[in-house]
Each structure stands twice: as structure tokens, then as C-alpha cells.
Motif scaffolding. Structure first.
Motif, PDB file in Angstrom:
ATOM      1  N   ALA A  35      -1.514  -3.547  -6.585  1.00  0.00           N
ATOM      2  CA  ALA A  35      -1.751  -2.258  -5.933  1.00  0.00           C
ATOM      3  C   ALA A  35      -2.350  -1.278  -6.941  1.00  0.00           C
ATOM      4  CB  ALA A  35      -0.437  -1.703  -5.398  1.00  0.00           C
ATOM      5  N   THR A  36      -2.958  -0.231  -6.433  1.00  0.00           N
ATOM      6  CA  THR A  36      -3.429   0.859  -7.304  1.00  0.00           C
ATOM      7  C   THR A  36      -2.593   2.104  -6.997  1.00  0.00           C
ATOM      8  OG1 THR A  36      -5.117   1.315  -5.661  1.00  0.00           O
ATOM      9  CG2 THR A  36      -5.776  -0.049  -7.527  1.00  0.00           C
ATOM     10  N   GLY A  37      -3.106   3.288  -7.302  1.00  0.00           N
ATOM     11  CA  GLY A  37      -2.339   4.518  -7.085  1.00  0.00           C
ATOM     12  C   GLY A  37      -1.505   4.845  -8.310  1.00  0.00           C
ATOM     13  N   SER A  38      -0.715   5.916  -8.232  1.00  0.00           N
ATOM     14  CA  SER A  38       0.048   6.361  -9.405  1.00  0.00           C
ATOM     15  C   SER A  38       1.241   5.464  -9.702  1.00  0.00           C
ATOM     16  CB  SER A  38       0.599   7.772  -9.213  1.00  0.00           C
ATOM     17  OG  SER A  38      -0.109   8.495  -8.268  1.00  0.00           O
ATOM     18  N   THR A  39       1.886   4.967  -8.656  1.00  0.00           N
ATOM     19  CA  THR A  39       3.180   4.304  -8.861  1.00  0.00           C
ATOM     20  C   THR A  39       3.133   3.075  -9.784  1.00  0.00           C
ATOM     21  OG1 THR A  39       3.713   5.094  -6.659  1.00  0.00           O
ATOM     22  CG2 THR A  39       5.280   3.570  -7.672  1.00  0.00           C
ATOM     23  N   PRO A  40       2.163   2.152  -9.633  1.00  0.00           N
ATOM     24  CA  PRO A  40       2.224   0.968 -10.496  1.00  0.00           C
ATOM     25  C   PRO A  40       1.704   1.181 -11.925  1.00  0.00           C
ATOM     26  CG  PRO A  40       0.483   0.712  -8.859  1.00  0.00           C
ATOM     27  CD  PRO A  40       1.097   2.055  -8.640  1.00  0.00           C
ATOM     28  N   LEU A  66      -5.006  -5.061  -3.160  1.00  0.00           N
ATOM     29  CA  LEU A  66      -4.797  -4.734  -1.748  1.00  0.00           C
ATOM     30  C   LEU A  66      -6.022  -4.129  -1.090  1.00  0.00           C
ATOM     31  CD1 LEU A  66      -1.338  -2.972  -2.063  1.00  0.00           C
ATOM     32  CD2 LEU A  66      -1.800  -4.928  -0.567  1.00  0.00           C
ATOM     33  N   ASP A  67      -6.732  -3.274  -1.846  1.00  0.00           N
ATOM     34  CA  ASP A  67      -7.729  -2.469  -1.136  1.00  0.00           C
ATOM     35  C   ASP A  67      -8.808  -1.916  -2.046  1.00  0.00           C
ATOM     36  OD1 ASP A  67      -5.880  -0.802  -2.385  1.00  0.00           O
ATOM     37  OD2 ASP A  67      -4.943  -0.204  -0.511  1.00  0.00           O
ATOM     38  N   GLU A  68      -9.853  -1.425  -1.429  1.00  0.00           N
ATOM     39  CA  GLU A  68     -10.958  -0.756  -2.141  1.00  0.00           C
ATOM     40  C   GLU A  68     -11.597   0.265  -1.207  1.00  0.00           C
ATOM     41  OE1 GLU A  68     -12.431   0.711  -4.483  1.00  0.00           O
ATOM     42  OE2 GLU A  68     -13.073  -1.015  -5.691  1.00  0.00           O
ATOM     43  N   LEU A 131       3.658  -3.657  -4.268  1.00  0.00           N
ATOM     44  CA  LEU A 131       3.261  -2.618  -3.310  1.00  0.00           C
ATOM     45  C   LEU A 131       3.728  -1.240  -3.769  1.00  0.00           C
ATOM     46  CD1 LEU A 131       4.357  -4.063   0.181  1.00  0.00           C
ATOM     47  CD2 LEU A 131       2.027  -4.000  -0.747  1.00  0.00           C
ATOM     48  N   GLY A 132       2.957  -0.220  -3.377  1.00  0.00           N
ATOM     49  CA  GLY A 132       3.423   1.159  -3.384  1.00  0.00           C
ATOM     50  C   GLY A 132       3.495   1.553  -1.916  1.00  0.00           C
ATOM     51  N   ILE A 133       3.875   2.779  -1.657  1.00  0.00           N
ATOM     52  CA  ILE A 133       3.956   3.211  -0.247  1.00  0.00           C
ATOM     53  C   ILE A 133       3.394   4.628  -0.118  1.00  0.00           C
ATOM     54  CG2 ILE A 133       6.328   4.100  -0.500  1.00  0.00           C
ATOM     55  CD1 ILE A 133       6.894   3.082   2.341  1.00  0.00           C
ATOM     56  N   GLY A 134       2.647   4.866   0.946  1.00  0.00           N
ATOM     57  CA  GLY A 134       2.100   6.206   1.182  1.00  0.00           C
ATOM     58  C   GLY A 134       3.150   7.109   1.814  1.00  0.00           C
ATOM     59  N   GLY A 137       4.024   6.105   5.175  1.00  0.00           N
ATOM     60  CA  GLY A 137       4.537   4.741   5.370  1.00  0.00           C
ATOM     61  C   GLY A 137       3.463   3.676   5.287  1.00  0.00           C
ATOM     62  N   HIS A 138       2.241   4.055   4.871  1.00  0.00           N
ATOM     63  CA  HIS A 138       1.225   2.996   4.772  1.00  0.00           C
ATOM     64  C   HIS A 138       1.508   2.060   3.606  1.00  0.00           C
ATOM     65  CE1 HIS A 138      -1.769   5.586   2.171  1.00  0.00           C
ATOM     66  NE2 HIS A 138      -1.007   4.855   1.395  1.00  0.00           N
ATOM     67  N   ILE A 139       1.141   0.807   3.773  1.00  0.00           N
ATOM     68  CA  ILE A 139       1.136  -0.167   2.675  1.00  0.00           C
ATOM     69  C   ILE A 139      -0.267  -0.755   2.656  1.00  0.00           C
ATOM     70  CG2 ILE A 139       3.575  -0.747   2.345  1.00  0.00           C
ATOM     71  CD1 ILE A 139       3.303  -2.955   4.426  1.00  0.00           C
ATOM     72  N   GLY A 140      -0.812  -0.996   1.439  1.00  0.00           N
ATOM     73  CA  GLY A 140      -2.250  -1.167   1.380  1.00  0.00           C
ATOM     74  C   GLY A 140      -2.786   0.116   2.000  1.00  0.00           C
ATOM     75  N   PHE A 141      -3.867   0.002   2.771  1.00  0.00           N
ATOM     76  CA  PHE A 141      -4.305   1.188   3.517  1.00  0.00           C
ATOM     77  C   PHE A 141      -4.070   0.973   5.005  1.00  0.00           C
ATOM     78  CE2 PHE A 141      -7.015   2.979  -0.053  1.00  0.00           C
ATOM     79  CZ  PHE A 141      -6.258   4.126  -0.168  1.00  0.00           C
ATOM     80  N   ASN A 201       9.668  13.329  -4.079  1.00  0.00           N
ATOM     81  CA  ASN A 201       8.806  13.548  -2.899  1.00  0.00           C
ATOM     82  C   ASN A 201       8.756  12.318  -1.987  1.00  0.00           C
ATOM     83  OD1 ASN A 201       7.299  12.152  -4.817  1.00  0.00           O
ATOM     84  ND2 ASN A 201       5.359  12.803  -3.926  1.00  0.00           N
ATOM     85  N   LYS A 202       9.263  11.166  -2.491  1.00  0.00           N
ATOM     86  CA  LYS A 202       9.256   9.957  -1.659  1.00  0.00           C
ATOM     87  C   LYS A 202      10.657   9.666  -1.069  1.00  0.00           C
ATOM     88  CE  LYS A 202       4.934   8.087  -2.270  1.00  0.00           C
ATOM     89  NZ  LYS A 202       4.434   7.152  -3.254  1.00  0.00           N
ATOM     90  N   ALA A 203      11.632  10.567  -1.298  1.00  0.00           N
ATOM     91  CA  ALA A 203      13.001  10.298  -0.838  1.00  0.00           C
ATOM     92  C   ALA A 203      13.069  10.149   0.693  1.00  0.00           C
ATOM     93  CB  ALA A 203      13.948  11.390  -1.327  1.00  0.00           C
TER      94      ALA A 203
HETATM   95  C1  F6R Z   1      -2.965   1.312  -3.336  1.00  0.00           C
HETATM   96  C2  F6R Z   1      -2.340   1.228  -2.040  1.00  0.00           C
HETATM   97  C3  F6R Z   1      -1.560   2.340  -1.441  1.00  0.00           C
HETATM   98  C4  F6R Z   1      -0.646   3.056  -2.444  1.00  0.00           C
HETATM   99  C5  F6R Z   1       0.057   4.228  -1.784  1.00  0.00           C
HETATM  100  C6  F6R Z   1       0.946   4.982  -2.733  1.00  0.00           C
HETATM  101  O1  F6R Z   1      -3.636   0.104  -3.653  1.00  0.00           O
HETATM  102  O2  F6R Z   1      -2.491   0.223  -1.420  1.00  0.00           O
HETATM  103  O3  F6R Z   1      -0.793   1.860  -0.373  1.00  0.00           O
HETATM  104  O4  F6R Z   1       0.284   2.145  -2.941  1.00  0.00           O
HETATM  105  O5  F6R Z   1      -0.899   5.109  -1.256  1.00  0.00           O
HETATM  106  O6  F6R Z   1       0.168   5.606  -3.708  1.00  0.00           O
HETATM  107  P1  F6R Z   1       0.862   6.335  -4.943  1.00  0.00           P
HETATM  108  O7  F6R Z   1       1.462   5.270  -5.776  1.00  0.00           O
HETATM  109  O8  F6R Z   1      -0.311   7.000  -5.656  1.00  0.00           O
HETATM  110  O9  F6R Z   1       1.853   7.293  -4.403  1.00  0.00           O
END
Ligand code: F6R
Length: 243
Positions: A35-40, A66-68, A131-134, A137-141, A201-203
Motif C-alpha cells: 500500500a502507499t499513503g502515510s500509514t505504511p 494496490l493502486d495508482e 493495507l491502510g484504510i481511508g 472505509g476504503h481499502i485500495g481505492f 483521527n482514525k479512532a
Molecule cells: C494506498 C491505499 C489507500 C490508503 C488509505 C489510507 O495505496 O490503497 O487505501 O491506504 O487511503 O491512507 P493513509 O495511510 O495516508 O491514511
């Protein structure tokens, strides 16, 4: 779904890195879903540390992201391809020919998605999916919707996701509004999943995740039925869980 609570983000990242290390040790030819984003980011830092200590060898590992973003090429600093090279692949001994990310500038998007899905299957499927989570509740996009896609597909990003992810874009006008993403089925087929969630903020998101209900309005809720999914939280993210 198993829940592990760690003191803080550093401990969460270290724990996740050990999960990855164990998989790679058990099977040096394994396939990781990333996954990308801040969490990993913390996890990737820990993996680089382990690699520098000679404790993990990526030479035969394959990865699928997961995504681009649609429309960004790999030279674009905001592309996830660039992100992965910059934050992980450039610092470890992985063969870049074995690192796969959907092609954001493919002319035939449908074919690109089909090929991506096929390739994951040809490589034997994903052994460990990170995985991270939006916030929605999204996973990936895979965004909340009436219906969710099983396979890799083109997704239109929601306002909420565009707002959350705009922090990575200096020029918000240039932020893509679509992304190619693995589908819910592609993710659920992974043999093992680790979902990393950090910060206060994710609680609320965590509370919804373990609600005991499955809904397409909160795509990650499907993970409750995966038979090897570990959610790794820090104490802030776990704050609203019943002890
Ligand atoms: C990234 C991805 C997204 C992120 C999610 C959380 O490849 O698939 O689902 O995991 O948006 O993003 P952060 O970690 O930046 O809060």
C-alpha cells in the motif's frame, strides 16, 4: 479478524515489519501486496533497517501495489510508482522487474486492469497483503458505493478521498480524480492480510470496522470475514474500542 494494539506508531510499524519478515523468511519467493499513503511509511523504514542489518532478503520477492492514480507516470513525484521506489524499492535488494503497480497512463485502462489481475494470479496470488484504510472505509481505492468491484478496475475518487489525499499535492488542481485499483476480490484472495491503522483521527474508523456488520458503505467491513486478517492499531487509533 485479529486485533493487535501497539503503544504508538513506531511500535506498530516494527510489529508490521516483523510480520513481513516472517513471511519472507518462510518463503523467499513470496508475493507481497503493498500500500502507499502515510500509514505504511514507518513499516517501509523498518524494512529498510532490517535489510541493512542483513535480516531480510528481498532478492526473490515479488510485489503488487494496490493502486495508482490515473494519468500519472512513474516520473511524477505524486505517482505511487515513484512513492514506492523512493520510500522502499530504491533502498532494498528487490529486483524492480518483480515490482508491479497498475500503469496509470495505460491507454486501454480496461485491458491494463484485466492484465494486472491476471498477472497476480499467474504469480500464485498474494501471500501477504498490507493495507491502510481511508477515512470513509476504503481499502485500495475501493470507495463506498452501492456495489463494489471484485477485480482491478478504474475507480472515481470521492470528495472525501480527494480532500484527504490532497495534502500530498502542492498543486491541488493537478490531483487526479480517478485511480486504477485492485478490487475487493483481489484483496480478499490474499492468504494473509495486515491492516495498519494509526492516530486518533482514525479512532472512529476503527470503531466502524469492528461493528459486526458488513456494508458496501464501508468497504473495509468485508475484512471481518477474511480468515487471516490482523488489524494492527496504535493506542490512539484504538481509543474508542471497548477494552
Ligand atoms: C494506498 C491505499 C489507500 C490508503 C488509505 C489510507 O495505496 O490503497 O487505501 O491506504 O487511503 O491512507 P493513509 O495511510 O495516508 O491514511
Amino acid at each position: 479478524m485479529k486485533i493487535v494494539i501497539k503503544k504508538d506508531y513506531v511500535e506498530l510499524s516494527k510489529f508490521a515489519a516483523l510480520e513481513v519478515k516472517n513471511i519472507v523468511e518462510d518463503n523467499p519467493n513470496c508475493t507481497l501486496g503493498l500500500a502507499t499513503g502515510s500509514t505504511p511509511l514507518g513499516l517501509y523504514k523498518e524494512l529498510i533497517k532490517l535489510y541493512n542489518l542483513g535480516e531480510i532478503n528481498f532478492s526473490s520477492v515479488t510485489t503488487f501495489n494496490l493502486d495508482e492514480y490515473r494519468g500519472l507516470n512513474e516520473e511524477d513525484e505524486q505517482s505511487y510508482k515513484y512513492f514506492m521506489n523512493d520510500n522502499l524499492f530504491n533502498h532494498i535488494n528487490i529486483d524492480k522487474n518483480n515490482t508491479f503497480i497498475p500503469n496509470g497512463i495505460a491507454e486501454d485502462v480496461e485491458r491494463e486492469c484485466e492484465n494486472y489481475e491476471k498477472l497476480i494470479g499467474e504469480k500464485g496470488g498474494i501471500d501477504l497483503q498490507v493495507l491502510g484504510i481511508g477515512m470513509n472505509g476504503h481499502i485500495g481505492f475501493n470507495e463506498p458505493n452501492q456495489e463494489l468491484y471484485l477485480n482491478t478496475h478504474l475507480e472515481t475518487l470521492t470528495e472525501e478521498t480527494l480532500n484527504s489525499n490532497s495534502i500530498f499535492f502542492t498543486n491541488k488542481e493537478k490531483m487526479p480524480t480517478e485511480a486504477l485499483t485492485m478490487g475487493i476480490g483481489s484483496i480478499m484472495k490474499a492468504k494473509k492480510i495486515i491492516l495498519l491503522i494509526s492516530g486518533k483521527n482514525k479512532a472512529e474508523v476503527v470503531k466502524k470496522l469492528v461493528s459486526g456488520k458488513i456494508t458496501t458503505d464501508f468497504p473495509a467491513s468485508i475484512l471481518q470475514v477474511h480468515n487471516d486478517c490482523t488489524v494492527i492499531l496504535d493506542e490512539e487509533a484504538a481509543a474508542l474500542l471497548n477494552k
